[in-house]
Design a protein around this motif. Structure first.
Motif, PDB file in Angstrom:
ATOM      1  N   ALA A 147       0.742  -1.329   0.115  1.00 53.65           N
ATOM      2  CA  ALA A 147      -0.092  -0.032  -0.224  1.00 53.65           C
ATOM      3  C   ALA A 147       0.873   1.281  -0.105  1.00 53.65           C
ATOM      4  O   ALA A 147       2.035   1.034   0.811  1.00 53.65           O
ATOM      5  CB  ALA A 147      -0.960   0.054   1.231  1.00 53.65           C
ATOM      6  N   TYR A 174       4.843  -1.562  -7.875  1.00 54.20           N
ATOM      7  CA  TYR A 174       5.573  -0.803  -6.747  1.00 54.20           C
ATOM      8  C   TYR A 174       6.964  -0.558  -6.981  1.00 54.20           C
ATOM      9  O   TYR A 174       7.746  -0.879  -6.134  1.00 54.20           O
ATOM     10  CB  TYR A 174       5.300  -1.506  -5.455  1.00 54.20           C
ATOM     11  CG  TYR A 174       4.087  -1.320  -4.868  1.00 54.20           C
ATOM     12  CD1 TYR A 174       3.962  -0.374  -3.708  1.00 54.20           C
ATOM     13  CD2 TYR A 174       2.850  -1.952  -5.253  1.00 54.20           C
ATOM     14  CE1 TYR A 174       2.476  -0.091  -3.280  1.00 54.20           C
ATOM     15  CE2 TYR A 174       1.557  -1.459  -4.813  1.00 54.20           C
ATOM     16  CZ  TYR A 174       1.481  -0.598  -3.839  1.00 54.20           C
ATOM     17  OH  TYR A 174       0.264  -0.456  -3.343  1.00 54.20           O
ATOM     18  N   PRO A 225      -4.971   0.218  -6.716  1.00 52.45           N
ATOM     19  CA  PRO A 225      -5.060   0.300  -5.307  1.00 52.45           C
ATOM     20  C   PRO A 225      -5.929  -0.737  -4.674  1.00 52.45           C
ATOM     21  O   PRO A 225      -7.093  -1.170  -5.342  1.00 52.45           O
ATOM     22  CB  PRO A 225      -5.755   1.727  -4.900  1.00 52.45           C
ATOM     23  CG  PRO A 225      -6.548   2.098  -6.044  1.00 52.45           C
ATOM     24  CD  PRO A 225      -5.747   1.421  -7.199  1.00 52.45           C
ATOM     25  N   SER A 227      -7.207  -2.524  -1.190  1.00 54.21           N
ATOM     26  CA  SER A 227      -7.502  -2.396   0.118  1.00 54.21           C
ATOM     27  C   SER A 227      -7.867  -3.689   0.910  1.00 54.21           C
ATOM     28  O   SER A 227      -8.084  -4.629  -0.050  1.00 54.21           O
ATOM     29  CB  SER A 227      -8.918  -1.591   0.322  1.00 54.21           C
ATOM     30  OG  SER A 227      -9.290  -1.684   1.898  1.00 54.21           O
TER      31      SER A 227
END
Length: 413
Positions: A147, A174, A225, A227
């Motif tokens: 995240a 990432y 993204p 969650s």
């Protein structure tokens, strides 16, 4: 009532945490425990850090490692000392031995863990960091914690782990993440290496075998993204159309109500979305996905690694036969094979008292089966209809997906 605080049993087994600074870094108490032990157990690297004593037996860890417990217990009651890395209770042998022996038989003398030393070097507050062990565990578990802004400390398996992790982070969007590899923490040969994940994966050589990786997570602008809460975007999954869609998935998992340590059966798992999000809700949650189609099992394998739940157990077979011998579940989701003879009955029979069963139906026939099933086991029926805005000429209009009927039942205690 037994009060173990005042037990007269003397500890016979001492576990000494030792760092890269070796003998010089040990307390007088730890040195005395090592000196007085009839038997000293430890890895070859740790044993080499301690001066030899006349008449003292030294045993390196056996292979397979499980034999060590039998060898230790054979000396029960004699002065035995075990050498362990840093804090033995932090992903170490101390925690394992504490499960096998009464606490009054143990004495544990910890040293600073590699995680504590890393936090000092980096200036990171430990309460704001997620620690992920990668020794003996799949590296894919790191994906669960990705995240923007997250800080991770990954306990490496070997010198190749930093390079493997860098490639994994880059593949998951990432690549800009900052990697700091800390080698041989606390010793004379301590070393620090830094780079982005994208640059690291482009050809950096392996590091020292003893290393820890600090990750400051930074995402590419177009990274999806994800969650930890239920209801991931449908685009997060590879699927062949057999996917419980996002809104229905969120409603389904709300009714399954994952709790730490509980086990889910995902029957007719499709691409694995329900089991995966059950496990993402809490790292202690467990799930078994039952799927008969080989192509879909391959999808589940890829999805579980990509989304950080590599411990999801995959069972090849068709219910109800494939359910035989499985551990009794705390919750069951039936997403496929609902109308197959014996599936619902076998699931309800296996469910633990107080457990939740959720079954979804789309067709008229499967909905009729849910109505009949509710007559037998009780529960609540809910129909969910979701509409999404879509282009309609020069304007937008609502396109309604097929309604889904959910049966939720709790097994009486």
């Amino acid at each position: 009532m037994t009060n173990t605080l005042f037990s007269t049993t003397s500890p016979w087994l001492t576990i000494v945490g030792i760092g890269e600074d070796g003998w010089a870094g040990l307390s007088e108490t730890a040195r005395q425990a090592i000196d007085e032990a009839h038997l000293l157990f430890g890895g070859a690297r740790h044993l080499a850090l301690v001066p030899e004593r006349p008449g003292q037996e030294r045993h390196p860890w056996p292979s397979p490692f499980e034999l060590a417990y039998e060898q230790l217990l054979a000396r029960r009651g004699q002065p035995v000392c075990v050498l362990a890395s840093g804090d033995p209770m932090f992903f170490g042998i101390g925690a394992t031995l504490a499960q096998r022996l009464p606490t009054e038989e143990l004495r544990i003398l910890p040293a600073p863990s590699s995680v504590s030393l890393a936090a000092v070097r980096l200036g990171w507050a430990l309460q704001d960091v997620t620690v992920i062990p990668a020794h003996g565990r799949p590296l894919a578990r790191v994906n669960l914690h990705l995240a923007p802004g997250a800080r991770l400390l990954v306990l490496s398996a070997d010198g190749a782990t930093p390079r493997q992790l860098a490639a994994q982070l880059t593949a998951r969007g990432y690549g800009p993440s900052r990697l700091t590899v800390l080698e041989r923490l606390g010793g004379a040969f301590e070393c620090r290496l830094e780079n982005t994940a994208a640059e690291w994966s482009a050809g950096v050589e392996d590091c020292a075998a003893l290393n820890l990786i600090a990750v400051e997570c930074r995402a590419d602008p177009d990274a999806l993204p994800l969650s930890r809460r239920v209801g991931l975007p449908d685009a997060a999954y590879e699927h062949d159309g057999q996917l419980t869609k996002r809104d229905v998935r969120a409603a389904t998992l709300a009714r399954l109500a994952p709790m730490p340590g509980e086990l889910l059966w995902d029957v007719g798992a499709g691409c694995g979305s329900i089991g995966i999000e059950w496990m993402r809700a809490d790292e202690r949650c467990r799930a078994i996905a039952i799927e008969s189609d080989a192509g879909r099992r391959a999808l589940i394998e890829r999805n579980r690694d990509a989304l950080g739940t590599p411990d999801l157990v995959l069972v090849a077979g068709r219910a109800p036969e494939a359910l035989e011998g499985l551990e009794a579940p705390d919750a069951i989701f039936i997403g496929g094979g609902l109308t197959v003879a014996g599936v619902a009955e076998r699931c309800w029979s296996a469910l633990k008292p107080g457990g939740r069963l959720v079954a979804n139906a789309v067709t008229i026939q499967s909905e009729a089966f849910l109505v009949e099933l509710r007559e037998r086991i009780g529960g609540e029926l809910t129909r969910i209809s979701v509409a999404h805005a879509a282009p309609l000429g020069r304007f937008d209009g609502w396109r309604t997906a097929m309604p889904v009927t959910l049966l939720t039942a709790v097994k009486p205690r």
